[in-house]
Design an enzyme around this catalytic site. Structure first.
Site, short mmCIF file in Angstrom:
data_model
loop_
_atom_site.label_atom_id
_atom_site.label_comp_id
_atom_site.label_asym_id
_atom_site.label_seq_id
_atom_site.Cartn_x
_atom_site.Cartn_y
_atom_site.Cartn_z
CG ASP A 45 -2.12 -0.94 1.02
OD1 ASP A 45 -2.34 -1.39 -0.12
OD2 ASP A 45 -2.81 -1.23 2.02
CD GLU A 128 -3.04 7.60 7.22
OE1 GLU A 128 -1.85 7.59 6.84
OE2 GLU A 128 -3.74 6.59 7.25
CB ALA A 167 -4.31 2.93 7.34
#
Length: 278
Positions: A45, A128, A167
């Protein structure tokens, strides 16, 4: 079809990149690192986040596909031994229109920084962003839709997209949100509650038509982390956060539902309730 590849840099990912280029050339796909239609991420990721920010100025014209070379990634659909099948499906869709891939678009965060020294600047996050104070606890006022909501003091604040809710946000006790929902989530990082500083104590999920502002107390040395990018700040007035008008696009050549990803990543068993033997 024009494509580009970014890889994690380890031996397996580099080898898979070379294999993909060879197979893609044989099937008539064109490598174009500047203006690709599809970007292939080979790694995890983190590699997908790098690919996203590498082509952030083309997200309206570029779609992403992931091959994971480690643990199962939330942005990666394909395993290393499936690379030939992936090239085949990409080439068939290009030439004969026999395969109609599903296009999914996930929400992003738009954050507008207002700094005393440089004025306003806008950033986009896929997973984020976090705001922390580097030399003490973070002190900040939180406004929702231009009205005071709470006074925060603690280790920091994490704001995530729905796709990024699995996450850092999850480790903070935040909710996992399906990425079809246009929303952003604010989660506290070790907040302090007393008579002066009092917070809600749970994460907040705001819809697309809402926004909130983080107004840190002046004089703090701050660290802003946007996905994998770190920015040190000392003259920050505020950060305005909202769901971005833009979305990131992923190409699904086969079904891989979000809740299946969640189950396999965090619970470990398959659709029959069985745990893997290896």
């Amino acid at each position: 079809m024009k494509y580009a590849v970014l890889n994690r840099g380890d031996e397996l990912s580099v080898s898979l990149t070379e294999t993909f280029h060879r197979l893609a050339e044989a099937r008539g796909l064109v490598r174009d690192d500047e203006e690709p239609e599809i970007v292939l991420s080979i790694g995890g990721d983190g590699t997908m986040l790098q690919a996203f920010h590498r082509y952030i100025n083309r997200i309206d014209h570029t779609a992403f596909v992931g091959i994971h070379t480690g643990h199962l990634g939330f942005y990666a659909d394909w395993k290393p031994d499936e690379i030939e099948l992936l090239v085949h499906m990409m080439a068939e869709n290009r030439s004969k229109d026999q395969i109609n891939p599903r296009i999914v678009r996930y929400p992003l965060i738009e954050l507008e920084l207002d700094r005393e020294d440089t004025g306003k600047k806008t950033y986009i996050a896929l997973n984020e962003f976090t705001l922390k104070c580097t030399d003490n606890t973070l002190v900040a006022q939180i406004d929702i839709n231009d009205e005071l909501f709470e006074m925060f003091r603690g280790d920091g604040i994490c704001v995530s997209t729905p796709s990024g809710s699995t996450a850092y946000n999850k480790s903070l006790g935040g909710a996992m949100v399906h990425p079809s929902i246009p929303a952003i989530q604010l989660a506290e990082i070790a907040s302090i509650n007393n008579r002066v500083y009092r917070t809600l104590g749970s994460s907040l999920i705001l819809p697309k038509h809402h926004h909130f502002d983080i107004r840190p107390r002046q004089g703090q040395n701050l660290l802003l982390s946007i996905d994998h990018i770190n920015i040190r700040l000392s003259h920050l007035r505020s950060i305005r956060c909202r769901v971005a008008d833009q979305r990131v696009t992923f190409v699904r050549y086969r079904p891989f539902p979000f809740w299946k990803r969640v189950r396999e990543a965090f619970l470990g068993y398959d659709e029959n309730g069985c745990y893997p033997t290896n």
